[in-house]
Design a protein around this motif. Structure first.
Motif, PDB file in Angstrom:
ATOM      1  N   HIS A  19       0.858  -1.192   0.000  1.00 53.92           N
ATOM      2  CA  HIS A  19       0.000   0.000   0.000  1.00 53.92           C
ATOM      3  C   HIS A  19       0.891   1.238   0.000  1.00 53.92           C
ATOM      4  N   TYR A  20       0.711   2.077  -1.029  1.00 49.96           N
ATOM      5  CA  TYR A  20       1.556   3.261  -1.172  1.00 49.96           C
ATOM      6  C   TYR A  20       0.689   4.510  -1.270  1.00 49.96           C
ATOM      7  N   ILE A  21       1.337   5.633  -1.207  1.00 53.71           N
ATOM      8  CA  ILE A  21       0.620   6.906  -1.384  1.00 53.71           C
ATOM      9  C   ILE A  21       1.524   7.875  -2.137  1.00 53.71           C
ATOM     10  N   ILE A  22       0.918   8.614  -3.063  1.00 57.89           N
ATOM     11  CA  ILE A  22       1.630   9.697  -3.742  1.00 57.89           C
ATOM     12  C   ILE A  22       1.390  10.956  -2.916  1.00 57.89           C
ATOM     13  N   PRO A  23       2.447  11.590  -2.426  1.00 61.30           N
ATOM     14  CA  PRO A  23       2.240  12.760  -1.548  1.00 61.30           C
ATOM     15  C   PRO A  23       1.486  13.873  -2.244  1.00 61.30           C
ATOM     16  N   ASN A  24       0.583  14.479  -1.494  1.00 61.51           N
ATOM     17  CA  ASN A  24      -0.094  15.668  -2.002  1.00 61.51           C
ATOM     18  C   ASN A  24       0.834  16.846  -1.744  1.00 61.51           C
ATOM     19  N   THR A  25       1.109  17.621  -2.806  1.00 55.61           N
ATOM     20  CA  THR A  25       2.069  18.715  -2.640  1.00 55.61           C
ATOM     21  C   THR A  25       1.418  20.074  -2.850  1.00 55.61           C
ATOM     22  N   THR A  26       0.069  20.089  -2.897  1.00 56.15           N
ATOM     23  CA  THR A  26      -0.571  21.372  -3.187  1.00 56.15           C
ATOM     24  C   THR A  26      -1.736  21.602  -2.221  1.00 56.15           C
ATOM     25  N   ASN A  27      -2.367  22.759  -2.333  1.00 56.09           N
ATOM     26  CA  ASN A  27      -3.481  23.097  -1.449  1.00 56.09           C
ATOM     27  C   ASN A  27      -4.535  23.880  -2.230  1.00 56.09           C
ATOM     28  N   ALA A  28      -5.655  24.144  -1.594  1.00 56.15           N
ATOM     29  CA  ALA A  28      -6.789  24.741  -2.303  1.00 56.15           C
ATOM     30  C   ALA A  28      -6.458  26.081  -2.988  1.00 56.15           C
ATOM     31  N   PRO A  29      -5.789  27.024  -2.300  1.00 55.51           N
ATOM     32  CA  PRO A  29      -5.473  28.297  -2.998  1.00 55.51           C
ATOM     33  C   PRO A  29      -4.595  28.087  -4.226  1.00 55.51           C
ATOM     34  N   ASP A  30      -3.607  27.171  -4.127  1.00 57.78           N
ATOM     35  CA  ASP A  30      -2.737  26.898  -5.280  1.00 57.78           C
ATOM     36  C   ASP A  30      -3.501  26.266  -6.430  1.00 57.78           C
ATOM     37  N   VAL A  31      -4.425  25.365  -6.086  1.00 57.11           N
ATOM     38  CA  VAL A  31      -5.224  24.724  -7.135  1.00 57.11           C
ATOM     39  C   VAL A  31      -6.092  25.765  -7.826  1.00 57.11           C
ATOM     40  N   LYS A  32      -6.606  26.684  -7.027  1.00 57.96           N
ATOM     41  CA  LYS A  32      -7.433  27.748  -7.576  1.00 57.96           C
ATOM     42  C   LYS A  32      -6.624  28.610  -8.550  1.00 57.96           C
ATOM     43  N   SER A  33      -5.406  28.966  -8.149  1.00 51.41           N
ATOM     44  CA  SER A  33      -4.616  29.817  -9.057  1.00 51.41           C
ATOM     45  C   SER A  33      -4.136  29.015 -10.265  1.00 51.41           C
ATOM     46  N   ALA A  34      -3.888  27.693 -10.090  1.00 55.78           N
ATOM     47  CA  ALA A  34      -3.519  26.859 -11.249  1.00 55.78           C
ATOM     48  C   ALA A  34      -4.685  26.786 -12.234  1.00 55.78           C
ATOM     49  N   SER A  35      -5.916  26.715 -11.694  1.00 52.00           N
ATOM     50  CA  SER A  35      -7.087  26.694 -12.568  1.00 52.00           C
ATOM     51  C   SER A  35      -7.192  27.992 -13.351  1.00 52.00           C
ATOM     52  N   HIS A  36      -6.953  29.107 -12.652  1.00 43.55           N
ATOM     53  CA  HIS A  36      -6.995  30.400 -13.330  1.00 43.55           C
ATOM     54  C   HIS A  36      -5.925  30.503 -14.407  1.00 43.55           C
ATOM     55  N   GLU A  37      -4.746  29.982 -14.069  1.00 50.34           N
ATOM     56  CA  GLU A  37      -3.635  30.008 -15.028  1.00 50.34           C
ATOM     57  C   GLU A  37      -4.019  29.216 -16.289  1.00 50.34           C
ATOM     58  N   TRP A  38      -4.613  28.044 -16.077  1.00 53.18           N
ATOM     59  CA  TRP A  38      -5.026  27.209 -17.207  1.00 53.18           C
ATOM     60  C   TRP A  38      -6.099  27.923 -18.041  1.00 53.18           C
ATOM     61  N   LEU A  39      -7.064  28.550 -17.350  1.00 55.45           N
ATOM     62  CA  LEU A  39      -8.139  29.254 -18.056  1.00 55.45           C
ATOM     63  C   LEU A  39      -7.588  30.415 -18.872  1.00 55.45           C
ATOM     64  N   ARG A  40      -6.578  31.109 -18.306  1.00 52.89           N
ATOM     65  CA  ARG A  40      -5.951  32.207 -19.056  1.00 52.89           C
ATOM     66  C   ARG A  40      -5.336  31.679 -20.347  1.00 52.89           C
ATOM     67  N   ARG A  41      -4.687  30.516 -20.254  1.00 56.20           N
ATOM     68  CA  ARG A  41      -4.028  29.963 -21.452  1.00 56.20           C
ATOM     69  C   ARG A  41      -5.029  29.487 -22.487  1.00 56.20           C
ATOM     70  N   MET A  42      -6.210  29.077 -22.010  1.00 55.08           N
ATOM     71  CA  MET A  42      -7.208  28.543 -22.936  1.00 55.08           C
ATOM     72  C   MET A  42      -8.043  29.646 -23.573  1.00 55.08           C
ATOM     73  N   HIS A  43      -8.057  30.805 -22.930  1.00 52.09           N
ATOM     74  CA  HIS A  43      -8.962  31.860 -23.375  1.00 52.09           C
ATOM     75  C   HIS A  43      -8.355  32.624 -24.547  1.00 52.09           C
ATOM     76  N   HIS A  44      -9.215  33.036 -25.491  1.00 52.14           N
ATOM     77  CA  HIS A  44      -8.702  33.756 -26.654  1.00 52.14           C
ATOM     78  C   HIS A  44      -8.211  35.142 -26.284  1.00 52.14           C
ATOM     79  N   ARG A  45      -8.734  35.718 -25.167  1.00 51.79           N
ATOM     80  CA  ARG A  45      -8.213  37.004 -24.692  1.00 51.79           C
ATOM     81  C   ARG A  45      -7.749  36.827 -23.250  1.00 51.79           C
TER      82      ARG A  45
END
Ligand SMILES: [Zn+2]
Length: 388
Positions: free
Chosen positions: A46-72
């Motif tokens: 039984h193994y585990i992959i460590p979680n290295t992030t948190n909710a605020p970081d995930v939120k900003s990563a989502s925003h970063e991804w949305l910025r890259r996907m958006h035409h403007r």
């Protein structure tokens, strides 16, 4: 729920006997329980992959991804609202599997003879074989739809229809990374050293870094059975690509081992609220992003404005134009009737395309987890841990 004592540290706690693997909350030891004999056995794989992030970081990563996907990109921060971010450590059975496939089929001859009319003479018999190795992951949760997108994490390079839920671990957990150069150094030369799999540690609660550990509901026998079936389907689709009629296929599998691994997965939901004229026609819908909690890659995502939305807008705009020219036809000159008619046809065609597409999407929605809307509307964390 049932009281059990840990075979390692002897502390007692309440356990759900339906689960396939139990984990002691005190010392993180995993064990199985034979319900007939009451025999407990420590489970070492039984193994585990460590979680290295948190909710605020995930939120900003989502925003970063949305910025890259958006035409403007500059307006992305105003137009996208991240609604909810939830993280959990999900159990998967990961099987190291070597699959060897031998097939035989018929291929149609191209542009040849009309003279030779022997039955079947238009076809050639083809033979082939291929061998592939996988670390194949199968969810250890009974309801694979409880997390959006988890049922369809496999995105093969080949043009085959995926209708199974398992996926090759390494290619799935290495995709969608936004800063590959720096990220990979910081988590230890990722790709060369075996991808996310190399990040695993022996199971310990501390590596979840605050995420709730979802319990293991599926046992390894079922996981193996499902992995075999997934690969049989996958390999038969691959063989199908080479022939017109697949006549015979045989896939032999060698299982090198099976491990239980908890993976950190973050599920973010967002809404697109356009600032432009589009907002008058666009009905905001909740969309989803699935982020890997170790490498922070986007594993699965939904685009804000899909082709279908544009077709709907097109239908509405053409209908308006049609009405306008109809009015002009009445008031000014009958020639405007033609333009009106033409716009009406375009509008009708758009509406037809949009409707037929949205039917298909409902089915895809099922594939991506019918509980999607239920999950995203509840803001509470999954109230479940391994010991529940
Ligand atoms: Zn213990």
């Amino acid at each position: 729920m049932h009281e059990l004592s840990c075979p390692s540290c002897n502390s007692t706690a309440q356990f759900n006997l339906q689960n396939a693997v139990h984990v002691c909350q005190v010392c993180s030891t995993s064990f199985t329980l034979d319900l007939d004999t009451g025999q407990k056995e420590i489970f070492g794989d039984h193994y585990i992959i460590p979680n290295t992030t948190n909710a605020p970081d995930v939120k900003s990563a989502s925003h970063e991804w949305l910025r890259r996907m958006h035409h403007r990109p500059e307006s992305a921060d105003e137009e996208f609202v991240v609604l909810d971010v939830r993280g959990m450590s999900l159990p998967f059975w990961v099987t190291s599997i070597d699959a060897h496939t031998v097939w035989r089929g018929l291929v149609k001859r191209h542009g040849r003879n009309t003279l030779n009319l022997r039955p079947g003479s238009n076809y050639l018999i083809e033979n082939g074989e291929f061998r592939r190795s996988y670390r194949w992951a199968v969810s250890a949760r009974n309801n694979i739809c409880e997390t959006w997108g988890l049922t369809r994490l496999h995105s093969p390079k080949e043009a085959v229809a995926v209708d199974w839920d398992g996926f090759p671990l390494d290619s799935t957990f290495s995709r969608g990374r936004m800063e590959p150069a720096t990220e990979q150094v910081s988590i230890g030369g990722d790709e060369e050293s075996g991808g996310v799999y190399a990040q695993r540690e022996f199971f310990d609660y501390k590596y979840s870094n605050g995420l709730s550990i979802m319990s293991t509901q599926v046992d390894s026998d079922e996981a193996l059975r499902r992995a075999r079936r997934h690969l049989e389907l996958y390999h038969s689709r691959l063989a199908d690509l080479d022939v017109d009629y697949l006549v015979d296929i045989r896939t032999e599998m060698e299982i090198a081992g099976i491990q239980l691994i908890h993976f950190p997965v973050w599920h973010a939901t967002y809404q697109y609220r356009p600032q432009s004229a589009l907002k008058h026609f666009y009905r905001p819908v909740v969309k989803n992003i699935l982020i890997d909690g170790n490498g922070k890659g986007i594993m699965k995502s939904e685009l804000a404005v899909i082709h279908n939305d544009k077709v709907v807008v097109n239908a509405i705009v053409c209908a308006l134009i049609s009405a306008m020219f109809l009015l002009l036809g009445v008031l000014v000159h009958p020639a405007f009737y033609f333009i009106s008619l033409f716009s009406l046809i375009v509008s009708g065609a758009s509406a037809f395309i949009a409707l037929s597409k949205s039917n298909k999407q409902t089915k895809q929605g099922l594939n991506h987890g019918a509980l999607n809307s239920v999950v995203s509307s509840s803001t509470e964390q999954p109230a479940e841990s391994a010991a529940s």
